[in-house]
Design an enzyme around this catalytic site. Sequence first.
Site, PDB file in Angstrom:
ATOM      1  N   ARG A 274    -104.337 -17.920  13.373  1.00 29.74           N
ATOM      2  CA  ARG A 274    -103.971 -16.532  13.626  1.00 29.74           C
ATOM      3  C   ARG A 274    -102.651 -16.166  12.964  1.00 29.74           C
ATOM      4  O   ARG A 274    -102.497 -15.139  12.356  1.00 29.74           O
ATOM      5  CB  ARG A 274    -103.851 -16.283  15.134  1.00 29.74           C
ATOM      6  CG  ARG A 274    -105.174 -16.196  15.832  1.00 29.74           C
ATOM      7  CD  ARG A 274    -105.008 -16.284  17.300  1.00 29.74           C
ATOM      8  NE  ARG A 274    -104.376 -17.542  17.669  1.00 29.74           N
ATOM      9  CZ  ARG A 274    -104.274 -18.004  18.899  1.00 29.74           C
ATOM     10  NH1 ARG A 274    -104.742 -17.308  19.903  1.00 29.74           N
ATOM     11  NH2 ARG A 274    -103.704 -19.161  19.141  1.00 29.74           N
TER      12      ARG A 274
ATOM     13  N   LYS B 146    -105.466 -27.941  30.712  1.00 29.69           N
ATOM     14  CA  LYS B 146    -105.032 -26.721  31.399  1.00 29.69           C
ATOM     15  C   LYS B 146    -106.031 -26.399  32.528  1.00 29.69           C
ATOM     16  O   LYS B 146    -107.176 -26.812  32.457  1.00 29.69           O
ATOM     17  CB  LYS B 146    -105.000 -25.543  30.413  1.00 29.69           C
ATOM     18  CG  LYS B 146    -104.192 -25.814  29.160  1.00 29.69           C
ATOM     19  CD  LYS B 146    -104.435 -24.731  28.109  1.00 29.69           C
ATOM     20  CE  LYS B 146    -104.609 -25.290  26.736  1.00 29.69           C
ATOM     21  NZ  LYS B 146    -104.991 -24.328  25.727  1.00 29.69           N
TER      22      LYS B 146
ATOM     23  N   HIS C 193    -112.466 -15.419  18.351  1.00 32.14           N
ATOM     24  CA  HIS C 193    -113.316 -16.598  18.136  1.00 32.14           C
ATOM     25  C   HIS C 193    -114.589 -16.187  17.396  1.00 32.14           C
ATOM     26  O   HIS C 193    -115.027 -16.854  16.470  1.00 32.14           O
ATOM     27  CB  HIS C 193    -113.760 -17.207  19.482  1.00 32.14           C
ATOM     28  CG  HIS C 193    -112.675 -17.837  20.297  1.00 32.14           C
ATOM     29  ND1 HIS C 193    -112.449 -17.513  21.613  1.00 32.14           N
ATOM     30  CD2 HIS C 193    -111.764 -18.790  19.986  1.00 32.14           C
ATOM     31  CE1 HIS C 193    -111.454 -18.240  22.082  1.00 32.14           C
ATOM     32  NE2 HIS C 193    -111.003 -19.019  21.114  1.00 32.14           N
TER      33      HIS C 193
ATOM     34  N   SER D 285    -107.237 -16.334  24.386  1.00 30.21           N
ATOM     35  CA  SER D 285    -107.905 -16.350  25.693  1.00 30.21           C
ATOM     36  C   SER D 285    -106.874 -16.191  26.799  1.00 30.21           C
ATOM     37  O   SER D 285    -107.124 -15.499  27.788  1.00 30.21           O
ATOM     38  CB  SER D 285    -108.655 -17.673  25.881  1.00 30.21           C
ATOM     39  OG  SER D 285    -109.642 -17.815  24.897  1.00 30.21           O
TER      40      SER D 285
HETATM   41  O1  PNS Z   1    -109.180 -23.879  21.981  1.00 32.85           O
HETATM   42  P1  PNS Z   1    -108.163 -24.984  21.967  1.00 32.85           P
HETATM   43  O2  PNS Z   1    -107.650 -25.259  23.368  1.00 32.85           O
HETATM   44  O3  PNS Z   1    -107.047 -24.711  20.988  1.00 32.85           O
HETATM   45  O4  PNS Z   1    -108.949 -26.284  21.449  1.00 32.85           O
HETATM   46  C1  PNS Z   1    -108.269 -27.501  21.303  1.00 32.85           C
HETATM   47  C2  PNS Z   1    -109.229 -28.642  20.873  1.00 32.85           C
HETATM   48  C3  PNS Z   1    -110.425 -28.726  21.793  1.00 32.85           C
HETATM   49  C4  PNS Z   1    -109.721 -28.370  19.468  1.00 32.85           C
HETATM   50  C5  PNS Z   1    -108.386 -29.949  20.914  1.00 32.85           C
HETATM   51  O5  PNS Z   1    -107.761 -30.054  22.147  1.00 32.85           O
HETATM   52  C6  PNS Z   1    -109.215 -31.203  20.668  1.00 32.85           C
HETATM   53  O6  PNS Z   1    -109.600 -31.471  19.553  1.00 32.85           O
HETATM   54  N1  PNS Z   1    -109.490 -31.974  21.744  1.00 32.85           N
HETATM   55  C7  PNS Z   1    -110.247 -33.188  21.693  1.00 32.85           C
HETATM   56  C8  PNS Z   1    -109.389 -34.417  21.925  1.00 32.85           C
HETATM   57  C9  PNS Z   1    -108.884 -34.979  20.618  1.00 32.85           C
HETATM   58  O7  PNS Z   1    -109.626 -35.311  19.724  1.00 32.85           O
HETATM   59  N2  PNS Z   1    -107.549 -35.099  20.521  1.00 32.85           N
HETATM   60  C10 PNS Z   1    -106.874 -35.594  19.362  1.00 32.85           C
HETATM   61  C11 PNS Z   1    -106.595 -34.484  18.388  1.00 32.85           C
HETATM   62  S1  PNS Z   1    -105.513 -35.052  17.143  1.00 32.85           S
END
Ligand code: PNS
Length: 160
Positions: A90, A41, A17, A128
Site C-alpha cells: 500500500r 492478533k 484485498h 482491515s
Molecule cells: O494479512 P497479514 O496479517 O499481513 O498476513 C500475514 C501473513 C499471513 C502473510 C504472515 O503472517 C505469514 O506469512 N504467516 C505464516 C507464518 C510464517 O510463515 N512466518 C514466517 C514469515 S517470514
Amino acid sequence: MARALIPGSFDPVTNGHLDIIGRAAGIYDKILVSVVRNYSKAPLFTIEERMELLRKACAQWKNVEIGSFEGLLVQYASEQNVKVIVKGLRAVSDFEYEFQMAQLNRHLTSKVETVFMMTGTEYAYLSSSIVKEIARLGGSVKGLVPEDVETQLRQKVQPG
Ligand code: PNS
C-alpha cells in the site's frame, strides 16, 4: 499452469484485498487465497467466517479458490505446488515488514518467489484494522468492504 498464493489474515477482507486478488486473477491461471490459522492478533471474525466472506467476494473470479493454512507459509506453498506468493503493497510503511518477510521466506526456500503488486491508490489508506475501528465507532464502511462484510461487521460490533 501458473498458480499463485495470496496469504493473509483477511479479518475481514476489504476492497483493497479484492483489488489485488482480481488483478492477480487476470495474470495467473489459478489463485489460491489462504487465511492464516496461527494468528497472533485477537481476530473479530472466525477463520470459517473469513473464508466464507472471501468465497462470496471472490465468486466473480472463476480461477480463485479459498483455503486456509497453519504453520510456515513457504511450507504450505510447496505443499500446494505454488511457486509464487503475491502480496499487495500500500505504502512505503508496508515495505519494511514485507521486505523482511520476503527475504526470510527466500532464506527458507529458493523455490518460492514473492511478487509485489502496488495497491490501487484509492485503497492505499485501507486496512482491515481501520475498517474494524470505524465500524466499532459507528461509522460507515460503505465502499471500503463488500456489502456482505459491511452487514456482518455491523452485526459483530452491535449485536442484537
Ligand atoms: O494479512 P497479514 O496479517 O499481513 O498476513 C500475514 C501473513 C499471513 C502473510 C504472515 O503472517 C505469514 O506469512 N504467516 C505464516 C507464518 C510464517 O510463515 N512466518 C514466517 C514469515 S517470514
